[in-house]
Design an enzyme around this catalytic site. Sequence first.
Site, PDB file in Angstrom:
ATOM      1  N   TYR A 122       5.113   5.619   8.252  1.00  0.00           N
ATOM      2  CA  TYR A 122       5.068   4.681   7.135  1.00  0.00           C
ATOM      3  C   TYR A 122       5.940   3.446   7.370  1.00  0.00           C
ATOM      4  O   TYR A 122       6.238   2.709   6.442  1.00  0.00           O
ATOM      5  CB  TYR A 122       5.504   5.379   5.832  1.00  0.00           C
ATOM      6  CG  TYR A 122       4.572   6.469   5.345  1.00  0.00           C
ATOM      7  CD1 TYR A 122       3.431   6.837   6.046  1.00  0.00           C
ATOM      8  CD2 TYR A 122       4.827   7.152   4.165  1.00  0.00           C
ATOM      9  CE1 TYR A 122       2.585   7.840   5.604  1.00  0.00           C
ATOM     10  CE2 TYR A 122       3.986   8.157   3.716  1.00  0.00           C
ATOM     11  CZ  TYR A 122       2.867   8.503   4.436  1.00  0.00           C
ATOM     12  OH  TYR A 122       2.038   9.503   3.985  1.00  0.00           O
ATOM     13  N   LYS A 168       6.174  19.063  13.941  1.00  0.00           N
ATOM     14  CA  LYS A 168       5.100  19.446  14.869  1.00  0.00           C
ATOM     15  C   LYS A 168       5.616  19.149  16.285  1.00  0.00           C
ATOM     16  O   LYS A 168       4.982  18.433  17.079  1.00  0.00           O
ATOM     17  CB  LYS A 168       3.828  18.643  14.530  1.00  0.00           C
ATOM     18  CG  LYS A 168       2.589  19.049  15.286  1.00  0.00           C
ATOM     19  CD  LYS A 168       1.927  20.291  14.751  1.00  0.00           C
ATOM     20  CE  LYS A 168       0.702  20.634  15.599  1.00  0.00           C
ATOM     21  NZ  LYS A 168       0.113  21.933  15.243  1.00  0.00           N
ATOM     22  N   ASP A 201       1.468  22.618  10.154  1.00  0.00           N
ATOM     23  CA  ASP A 201       0.211  23.291   9.792  1.00  0.00           C
ATOM     24  C   ASP A 201       0.474  24.695   9.250  1.00  0.00           C
ATOM     25  O   ASP A 201      -0.079  25.108   8.226  1.00  0.00           O
ATOM     26  CB  ASP A 201      -0.782  23.308  10.971  1.00  0.00           C
ATOM     27  CG  ASP A 201      -0.122  23.538  12.314  1.00  0.00           C
ATOM     28  OD1 ASP A 201       1.106  23.742  12.357  1.00  0.00           O
ATOM     29  OD2 ASP A 201      -0.841  23.527  13.341  1.00  0.00           O
ATOM     30  N   ASP A 225       5.191  13.774   2.205  1.00  0.00           N
ATOM     31  CA  ASP A 225       4.264  13.194   1.235  1.00  0.00           C
ATOM     32  C   ASP A 225       3.137  14.185   0.945  1.00  0.00           C
ATOM     33  O   ASP A 225       2.817  14.501  -0.208  1.00  0.00           O
ATOM     34  CB  ASP A 225       3.710  11.886   1.837  1.00  0.00           C
ATOM     35  CG  ASP A 225       2.902  11.076   0.852  1.00  0.00           C
ATOM     36  OD1 ASP A 225       2.867  11.463  -0.342  1.00  0.00           O
ATOM     37  OD2 ASP A 225       2.309  10.063   1.261  1.00  0.00           O
ATOM     38  N   ASP A 229       2.434  17.040  -2.608  1.00  0.00           N
ATOM     39  CA  ASP A 229       1.243  17.148  -3.468  1.00  0.00           C
ATOM     40  C   ASP A 229       0.752  18.590  -3.470  1.00  0.00           C
ATOM     41  O   ASP A 229       0.374  19.143  -4.506  1.00  0.00           O
ATOM     42  CB  ASP A 229       0.102  16.236  -2.963  1.00  0.00           C
ATOM     43  CG  ASP A 229       0.153  14.837  -3.577  1.00  0.00           C
ATOM     44  OD1 ASP A 229       1.276  14.329  -3.751  1.00  0.00           O
ATOM     45  OD2 ASP A 229      -0.912  14.266  -3.880  1.00  0.00           O
TER      46      ASP A 229
HETATM   47 MG    MG Z   1       2.043  10.788  -2.165  1.00  0.00          MG
END
Ligand code: MG
Length: 336
Positions: A122, A168, A201, A225, A229
Amino acid sequence: MKIALINGDGIGPEQMESARSILYKIDDILDINLEFEEIEAGDSALIKYGKALPDESIEKIKRCDACLKAPIGSSAADVIVTLRRMLDLYANVRPAKTYPTIKALKDDIDIIIVRENTEDLYSGLEYELDDSAIAIKVITRRASLRIAEFAFKMAMMRERKIVHAVHKANLLRKSDGLFALCCREVANRYPEVEYGEMLIDACSMQLIREPREFSIIVTMNMYGDILSDEAAQVVGSLGIAPSANIGDKFAIFEPVHGSAPDIAGKGIANPLSLILSAEMMFEWLSSKDRRCKIAAEMIDNAINNVLRKGIKTPDISGNNNTHEVTSAIINELTNY
Ligand code: MG
Ligand code: NAI
């Protein structure tokens, strides 16, 4: 105490109307002397000023003790990602816990995701090259060490002192590898904290199979992020997911979710994600003013009581609208 308020887009203004009336009520009861500064940012500011985050808004936020932000629409990245970097809000704290009467995948889940908030994919370093597009993943030793330190400090304050670093590194050996190395380095300084590592994962799967295994998850920006969720849905709904963006000087509190255009204007948005974000804000402000600690407890208590009475919005299987949930919380605050 000066609080910056960002109204947001979509369901943002509906949630903020609810949160604002709760802040007023708390101030009425505790006399904290809250002052509010309205900040223009997001899709509406973009239309009005041609800029989603006008310079004046940034300056105003800097002059406040904390900022409460409702979700923003398609210009979210230009606002919140910019603010996170400009104000160096390096820790994104995203709790996911079970609440009374809200159906979760398992009982007694209590997880905090600590997400590095300033770098990774990001960082905005994306390039087009002929028929290709390239995004650069930036991981620094400085940011990794400080987010790991933040996570372990937080673990020390919890009953279940467990930290899982998620990455990872088997594939991204250099970038995720550096992050893992930094987490191990910090873990060595906290022998009281149980430390584990998990690949992103496998963690996504384990979060659904046995979420109670986790207490604190520390991870990089993008994994955090996505995982947050997922964690929000594991405990019931994005509508109850608050978050804090914390730096050494500033902090911004906001729901995990976006502006939910699919339900905007219908009056059924769950206000709890923003109200719980306000609770986190008072928790953070309690080092400046002791009464803020009481404010946080009052909000928590009121929300739990309202849920026990079954007063809730449709996303958590209730039949009430935003306004009814807000009134019920204000009622509980009055009786505190
Ligand atoms: Mg988000
Ligand atoms: P979203 O998070 O807005 O919504 C996903 C789903 O969750 C929708 O079905 C929505 O109705 C539901 N939902 C979210 N919050 C809810 C609440 N409080 N009560 C009840 N249901 C709720 O994700 P989506 O639709 O992908 O994104 C919409 C916009 O939000 C996009 O323009 C995106 O850029 C922006 N966004 C902004 C963020 C921010 O301000 N920090 C973060 C994430 C997305």
